[in-house]
Design an enzyme around this catalytic site. Structure first.
Site, PDB file in Angstrom:
ATOM      1  N   SER A  17       0.802  -1.229   0.000  1.00  0.00           N
ATOM      2  CA  SER A  17       0.000   0.000   0.000  1.00  0.00           C
ATOM      3  C   SER A  17       0.834   1.279   0.000  1.00  0.00           C
ATOM      4  O   SER A  17       0.517   2.218  -0.753  1.00  0.00           O
ATOM      5  CB  SER A  17      -0.970  -0.001   1.184  1.00  0.00           C
ATOM      6  OG  SER A  17      -1.944  -1.003   1.013  1.00  0.00           O
ATOM      7  N   LYS A  66     -10.378  -5.591  10.144  1.00  0.00           N
ATOM      8  CA  LYS A  66     -11.436  -4.921   9.376  1.00  0.00           C
ATOM      9  C   LYS A  66     -12.770  -4.888  10.126  1.00  0.00           C
ATOM     10  O   LYS A  66     -13.520  -3.915  10.018  1.00  0.00           O
ATOM     11  CB  LYS A  66     -11.602  -5.584   8.014  1.00  0.00           C
ATOM     12  CG  LYS A  66     -10.415  -5.371   7.083  1.00  0.00           C
ATOM     13  CD  LYS A  66     -10.685  -5.995   5.721  1.00  0.00           C
ATOM     14  CE  LYS A  66      -9.505  -5.779   4.780  1.00  0.00           C
ATOM     15  NZ  LYS A  66      -9.793  -6.298   3.429  1.00  0.00           N
ATOM     16  N   ASN A  87     -12.325  -1.141   5.421  1.00  0.00           N
ATOM     17  CA  ASN A  87     -10.887  -1.085   5.109  1.00  0.00           C
ATOM     18  C   ASN A  87     -10.391   0.341   4.900  1.00  0.00           C
ATOM     19  O   ASN A  87      -9.214   0.547   4.647  1.00  0.00           O
ATOM     20  CB  ASN A  87     -10.560  -1.945   3.878  1.00  0.00           C
ATOM     21  CG  ASN A  87     -11.007  -1.309   2.573  1.00  0.00           C
ATOM     22  OD1 ASN A  87     -11.874  -0.431   2.556  1.00  0.00           O
ATOM     23  ND2 ASN A  87     -10.433  -1.753   1.463  1.00  0.00           N
ATOM     24  N   ASP A 102     -13.043  -2.771  -1.112  1.00  0.00           N
ATOM     25  CA  ASP A 102     -12.623  -4.050  -1.694  1.00  0.00           C
ATOM     26  C   ASP A 102     -13.526  -4.479  -2.846  1.00  0.00           C
ATOM     27  O   ASP A 102     -13.053  -4.915  -3.896  1.00  0.00           O
ATOM     28  CB  ASP A 102     -12.612  -5.149  -0.626  1.00  0.00           C
ATOM     29  CG  ASP A 102     -11.441  -5.023   0.331  1.00  0.00           C
ATOM     30  OD1 ASP A 102     -10.391  -4.495  -0.091  1.00  0.00           O
ATOM     31  OD2 ASP A 102     -11.572  -5.451   1.487  1.00  0.00           O
ATOM     32  N   ASN A 149     -19.084 -23.342   0.412  1.00  0.00           N
ATOM     33  CA  ASN A 149     -18.250 -23.345   1.609  1.00  0.00           C
ATOM     34  C   ASN A 149     -18.155 -24.761   2.156  1.00  0.00           C
ATOM     35  O   ASN A 149     -19.016 -25.602   1.891  1.00  0.00           O
ATOM     36  CB  ASN A 149     -18.846 -22.415   2.680  1.00  0.00           C
ATOM     37  CG  ASN A 149     -17.830 -22.038   3.737  1.00  0.00           C
ATOM     38  OD1 ASN A 149     -16.768 -21.500   3.418  1.00  0.00           O
ATOM     39  ND2 ASN A 149     -18.137 -22.322   4.988  1.00  0.00           N
ATOM     40  N   THR A 151     -18.457 -25.734   5.243  1.00  0.00           N
ATOM     41  CA  THR A 151     -19.631 -25.939   6.094  1.00  0.00           C
ATOM     42  C   THR A 151     -20.787 -25.120   5.531  1.00  0.00           C
ATOM     43  O   THR A 151     -20.672 -23.905   5.366  1.00  0.00           O
ATOM     44  CB  THR A 151     -19.350 -25.497   7.547  1.00  0.00           C
ATOM     45  OG1 THR A 151     -18.933 -24.122   7.541  1.00  0.00           O
ATOM     46  CG2 THR A 151     -18.248 -26.348   8.164  1.00  0.00           C
ATOM     47  N   LEU A 152     -21.881 -25.786   5.254  1.00  0.00           N
ATOM     48  CA  LEU A 152     -23.025 -25.129   4.619  1.00  0.00           C
ATOM     49  C   LEU A 152     -23.649 -24.082   5.539  1.00  0.00           C
ATOM     50  O   LEU A 152     -24.201 -23.080   5.062  1.00  0.00           O
ATOM     51  CB  LEU A 152     -24.062 -26.186   4.221  1.00  0.00           C
ATOM     52  CG  LEU A 152     -25.090 -25.789   3.171  1.00  0.00           C
ATOM     53  CD1 LEU A 152     -24.417 -25.256   1.909  1.00  0.00           C
ATOM     54  CD2 LEU A 152     -25.986 -26.975   2.835  1.00  0.00           C
ATOM     55  N   LEU A 209      -8.558 -13.777  -4.729  1.00  0.00           N
ATOM     56  CA  LEU A 209      -8.506 -12.502  -4.014  1.00  0.00           C
ATOM     57  C   LEU A 209      -7.138 -12.271  -3.383  1.00  0.00           C
ATOM     58  O   LEU A 209      -6.734 -11.130  -3.177  1.00  0.00           O
ATOM     59  CB  LEU A 209      -9.587 -12.443  -2.923  1.00  0.00           C
ATOM     60  CG  LEU A 209     -11.046 -12.503  -3.366  1.00  0.00           C
ATOM     61  CD1 LEU A 209     -11.958 -12.215  -2.176  1.00  0.00           C
ATOM     62  CD2 LEU A 209     -11.345 -11.541  -4.501  1.00  0.00           C
ATOM     63  N   TYR A 211      -2.931 -12.398  -3.370  1.00  0.00           N
ATOM     64  CA  TYR A 211      -1.950 -12.111  -4.420  1.00  0.00           C
ATOM     65  C   TYR A 211      -0.560 -12.467  -3.928  1.00  0.00           C
ATOM     66  O   TYR A 211      -0.286 -12.527  -2.729  1.00  0.00           O
ATOM     67  CB  TYR A 211      -2.004 -10.635  -4.850  1.00  0.00           C
ATOM     68  CG  TYR A 211      -1.507  -9.665  -3.808  1.00  0.00           C
ATOM     69  CD1 TYR A 211      -0.164  -9.282  -3.752  1.00  0.00           C
ATOM     70  CD2 TYR A 211      -2.376  -9.130  -2.855  1.00  0.00           C
ATOM     71  CE1 TYR A 211       0.291  -8.404  -2.785  1.00  0.00           C
ATOM     72  CE2 TYR A 211      -1.925  -8.252  -1.879  1.00  0.00           C
ATOM     73  CZ  TYR A 211      -0.593  -7.894  -1.855  1.00  0.00           C
ATOM     74  OH  TYR A 211      -0.140  -7.032  -0.890  1.00  0.00           O
TER      75      TYR A 211
END
EC number: 1.1.1.25
Length: 265
Positions: A17, A66, A87, A102, A149, A151-152, A209, A211
Site C-alpha cells: 500500500s 477490518k 478497510n 474491496d 463453503n 460448512t453449509l 482474491l 496475491y
C-alpha cells in the site's frame, strides 16, 4: 500541505500500500506520506484514535482488524454496512467514517477480463472476504451467484443477508461456471480447495482474491493446471487503493501503469 496516511494490520511488513499510494501521489501531484502501522491486538482502538488525534488524514485497515474498524466507526457507507467490515477510515466533522473499497476494487479489476452481466459466478468461501464482494457482484447483474463453503451453515448465514444468492458445499457444486472467485484464505498458506473436475469443464475465468507479487498463488496455479485463465488479486489491491485515495483526496488516480509496474518485478 503534507497529508498523512497509513495502513494498519498484523502482519504488515509485506504491504504494498505505501508504494501504491506514493505512485498515486506522484501522478496527482499531491504531497503525502503513507506509513505502515503494526497493529496491536490489545490497543488497536487506541492506535486508531491516536492516528487521527495526530492529524492523520486517512487510514487503510487490513487483516485481522477490518471488523473492529467497522465497529469503531460512527458513520458507514452503504457498501460498508453490507460488507460488515471496513478497510478505509477518515474523520469528518469530528466523526469517524468508514467505507469498504474491496468490492469496487474487485469489480474494476475483473472488468479488464470479462463482462459480469448474465454470467454464472461461483465464490469459494463464506467468510469476511466473500461477504465484502457479494453486493457489488450482485449489482453487476450476473445470471447466478453461488457461494460454496466447506460448512453449509456459514454459507446459509450469507444467504439470509443476501437472499439472491445460492449456496452449496464444495462437494455438491453444479457442473459449470463462467467465473470462479477464491475468497478462502487457503492461498495464504499455499494450499488449494480441491474442486470436482467438472467445475473446470467450461474453462471458467478464475480469480484469487489473494496475491503474490513474485509468483503465482496456489489457486492461480491450480486453475491454470486445469486449463483455465487465472489471475491473482494484485489488480484488486491497486483498484481498492485508488478508490480509497479518491475518498480522501477527491482525485481519482489512473491505475493501469501502476499495476503494470508492480507486475514487472
Amino acid at each position: 500541505m503534507l497529508r498523512r496516511f497509513a495502513v494498519i494490520g498484523n502482519p504488515i511488513a509485506h504491504s504494498l500500500s505505501p508504494v501504491i499510494h506514493q505512485m498515486f501521489a506522484q501522478q496527482t501531484q499531491i504531497e503525502l506520506i503513507y506509513e505502515k502501522i503494526l497493529g496491536d491486538d490489545v490497543k488497536f482502538e487506541q492506535q486508531i484514535s491516536d492516528f487521527f488525534i495526530q492529524y492523520g488524514n486517512g487510514l487503510n485497515v487490513t487483516l485481522p482488524y477490518k471488523k473492529r474498524a467497522y465497529e469503531l466507526a460512527k458513520i458507514r457507507t452503504q457498501r460498508c454496512a453490507l460488507a460488515g467490515v471496513a478497510n478505509t477510515l477518515w474523520m469528518e466533522e469530528n466523526q469517524l467514517h468508514a467505507d469498504n473499497t474491496d468490492g469496487i476494487g474487485l469489480i474494476r479489476d475483473l472488468s479488464r477480463f470479462l463482462e459480469l452481466k448474465d454470467k454464472k459466478i461461483l465464490i469459494l468461501g463464506a467468510g469476511g472476504a466473500a461477504r465484502g464482494i457479494i453486493f457489488p457482484l450482485l449489482e453487476a447483474k450476473p445470471l447466478k451467484l453461488i457461494v460454496a463453503n466447506r460448512t453449509l451453515e456459514k454459507a446459509e448465514e450469507l444467504k439470509r443477508q443476501f437472499p439472491q444468492i445460492n449456496v452449496t458445499s464444495f462437494a455438491e457444486l453444479p457442473e459449470f461456471f463462467d467465473l470462479i472467485i477464491n475468497a478462502t484464505s487457503a492461498s495464504l498458506s499455499d494450499q488449494v480447495i480441491a474442486l470436482p473436475e467438472e467445475a473446470f469443464s467450461h474453462k471458467p475465468f478464475c480469480y484469487d482474491l489473494a496475491y503474490n507479487q513474485k509468483t503465482s498463488t496456489a489457486f492461480v496455479q491450480y486453475a491454470r493446471n486445469g486449463g483455465c485463465e487465472a489471475v491473482d488479486g494484485l489488480g484488486m489491491l491497486v483498484e481498492q487503493a485508488a478508490e480509497a485515495f479518491f475518498i480522501w483526496n477527491k482525485v481519482m488516480p489512473s491505475t493501469q501503469k501502476i499495476l503494470e509496474h508492480l507486475r514487472s518485478f
